[in-house]
Write a protein that holds these residues in place. Structure first.
Motif, PDB file in Angstrom:
ATOM      1  N   PRO A  86      64.197  28.437  28.660  1.00 42.93           N
ATOM      2  CA  PRO A  86      64.397  28.836  27.269  1.00 42.93           C
ATOM      3  C   PRO A  86      63.365  29.898  26.885  1.00 42.93           C
ATOM      4  N   VAL A  87      63.788  31.164  26.814  1.00 44.87           N
ATOM      5  CA  VAL A  87      62.859  32.246  26.454  1.00 44.87           C
ATOM      6  C   VAL A  87      62.618  32.219  24.947  1.00 44.87           C
ATOM      7  N   ILE A  88      63.685  31.936  24.191  1.00 41.04           N
ATOM      8  CA  ILE A  88      63.570  31.794  22.730  1.00 41.04           C
ATOM      9  C   ILE A  88      64.121  30.431  22.315  1.00 41.04           C
ATOM     10  N   VAL A  89      63.413  29.756  21.433  1.00 47.12           N
ATOM     11  CA  VAL A  89      63.964  28.617  20.693  1.00 47.12           C
ATOM     12  C   VAL A  89      63.995  29.069  19.240  1.00 47.12           C
ATOM     13  N   TYR A  90      65.195  29.118  18.655  1.00 46.80           N
ATOM     14  CA  TYR A  90      65.273  29.625  17.280  1.00 46.80           C
ATOM     15  C   TYR A  90      65.822  28.582  16.312  1.00 46.80           C
ATOM     16  N   HIS A  91      65.418  28.705  15.048  1.00 43.34           N
ATOM     17  CA  HIS A  91      66.079  27.948  13.989  1.00 43.34           C
ATOM     18  C   HIS A  91      65.863  28.662  12.668  1.00 43.34           C
ATOM     19  N   ASN A 104      54.320  20.269  15.059  1.00 41.48           N
ATOM     20  CA  ASN A 104      54.118  18.984  15.730  1.00 41.48           C
ATOM     21  C   ASN A 104      55.122  18.750  16.854  1.00 41.48           C
ATOM     22  N   LEU A 105      56.335  19.255  16.672  1.00 41.43           N
ATOM     23  CA  LEU A 105      57.394  18.941  17.638  1.00 41.43           C
ATOM     24  C   LEU A 105      57.636  20.048  18.660  1.00 41.43           C
ATOM     25  N   ALA A 106      56.880  21.128  18.581  1.00 43.73           N
ATOM     26  CA  ALA A 106      57.116  22.242  19.508  1.00 43.73           C
ATOM     27  C   ALA A 106      56.820  21.792  20.940  1.00 43.73           C
ATOM     28  N   GLY A 107      57.854  21.748  21.773  1.00 46.85           N
ATOM     29  CA  GLY A 107      57.696  21.183  23.115  1.00 46.85           C
ATOM     30  C   GLY A 107      57.852  22.174  24.242  1.00 46.85           C
ATOM     31  N   GLU A 108      57.956  23.467  23.906  1.00 48.09           N
ATOM     32  CA  GLU A 108      58.127  24.482  24.952  1.00 48.09           C
ATOM     33  C   GLU A 108      57.007  25.522  24.821  1.00 48.09           C
ATOM     34  N   PRO A 109      55.857  25.235  25.435  1.00 47.62           N
ATOM     35  CA  PRO A 109      54.708  26.138  25.243  1.00 47.62           C
ATOM     36  C   PRO A 109      54.954  27.558  25.759  1.00 47.62           C
ATOM     37  N   GLY A 110      55.955  27.732  26.634  1.00 49.66           N
ATOM     38  CA  GLY A 110      56.212  29.070  27.167  1.00 49.66           C
ATOM     39  C   GLY A 110      57.207  29.875  26.339  1.00 49.66           C
ATOM     40  N   ALA A 111      57.797  29.244  25.317  1.00 48.68           N
ATOM     41  CA  ALA A 111      58.884  29.903  24.582  1.00 48.68           C
ATOM     42  C   ALA A 111      58.370  30.709  23.396  1.00 48.68           C
ATOM     43  N   VAL A 119      69.091  28.385  21.365  1.00 46.95           N
ATOM     44  CA  VAL A 119      68.189  28.853  22.416  1.00 46.95           C
ATOM     45  C   VAL A 119      68.721  30.194  22.912  1.00 46.95           C
ATOM     46  N   VAL A 120      67.823  31.081  23.341  1.00 44.60           N
ATOM     47  CA  VAL A 120      68.258  32.213  24.143  1.00 44.60           C
ATOM     48  C   VAL A 120      67.586  32.046  25.506  1.00 44.60           C
ATOM     49  N   PRO A 123      65.142  37.505  26.890  1.00 42.88           N
ATOM     50  CA  PRO A 123      66.186  36.623  26.365  1.00 42.88           C
ATOM     51  C   PRO A 123      67.561  37.260  26.548  1.00 42.88           C
ATOM     52  N   THR A 124      68.409  36.661  27.367  1.00 42.66           N
ATOM     53  CA  THR A 124      69.681  37.311  27.708  1.00 42.66           C
ATOM     54  C   THR A 124      70.914  36.488  27.370  1.00 42.66           C
TER      55      THR A 124
END
Lengths: 152, 90
Positions: free
Chosen positions: A74-79, A94-101, A27-28, A37-38
């Motif tokens: 969480p501004v960024i969720v990365y993988h 299907n699993l994306a749970g952070e609509p604002g990220a 996460v960032v 993202p800081t």
């Protein structure tokens, strides 16, 4: 559009290369409402898998508690994807749970784990809808961006 | 006193945007039934086939209920319950 500083951008790629051939994730965080993202938080992939990632449930709770304490989100969720393109899989959607990220995907396929260019792409994933967005890499966030952040 | 329940962003559509709501019950299952009464529709997002959904984490006082008895985990006034969607994908 995702705006990200060069150091954080490069650190995400370095993390993806380090964990290759398993998927890397993290996460960032940034101040709530800032869209900046800081604070990079590399997470352990509890699945330890080349085709799946999942934050450990204890680590997840600690991460969200830390963000709460700092007035962050969480501004960024990365993988990373290690053998396919940097585009969200059906499971990702299907699993994306952070609509604002901003969902960042990097691909370390085809030897990109060793060097050379790495695909680094960003998406919004809301209610099963994927929208790719432009990624703007900057040397540093401008004063304007920072002062806006401090107001929050 | 009541039981404080922390609601993740993606479920705040059920709580009028509230991050924290109060609920009650003697077990997590009862607490979720009470949540459903107050915030219709939320239960289906948490439970599937009488189990907590695979990609939903529920913690009572920082303990993941998967390790403390699942939906039968006891709760009491003053406890804090946190709901977090898993961060996962393929």
């Amino acid at each position: 559009m995702l705006t990200i500083d060069q150091v954080t951008h490069d650190a995400i790629i370095a993390h993806a290369r380090r964990d290759h051939p398993d998927e890397a994730c993290g996460v960032v965080a940034g101040a709530i409402g800032s869209d900046l993202p800081t604070r990079l938080v590399p997470m352990l992939n509890a699945a330890m898998s080349p085709t799946f990632y999942e934050f450990d449930s204890g680590d997840l709770l600690k991460l969200y508690r830390d963000m709460d304490d700092r007035d962050e989100e969480p501004v960024i969720v990365y993988h990373s994807h290690t053998s396919t393109e940097a585009y969200p899989s059906r499971t990702d959607i299907n699993l994306a749970g952070e609509p604002g990220a901003h969902y960042v995907l990097v691909s370390t396929r085809d030897g990109a784990d060793q060097g050379g260019p790495v695909d680094f792409r960003s998406y919004r994933i809301v209610d099963g809808e994927v929208t790719e967005e432009e990624v703007r890499v900057v040397e540093a966030y401008t004063d304007a961006e920072h002062s806006e952040q401090k107001e929050h | 006193m009541a039981i404080e329940v922390r609601i993740p962003t993606i479920l705040r559509t059920y709580t009028d945007g509230e991050r924290v709501v109060e609920s009650g019950g003697a077990t997590v299952a009862e607490l979720i039934d009470q949540l459903e009464t107050d915030h219709v529709g939320i239960k289906e997002r948490l439970i599937e086939n009488a189990e907590v959904r695979r990609f939903v984490n529920i913690y009572v006082n920082d303990e993941d209920i998967r390790f403390t008895g699942g939906l039968a985990t006891p709760v009491a006034d003053g406890d804090t319950v946190v709901i977090l969607p898993a961060v996962a994908g393929g």
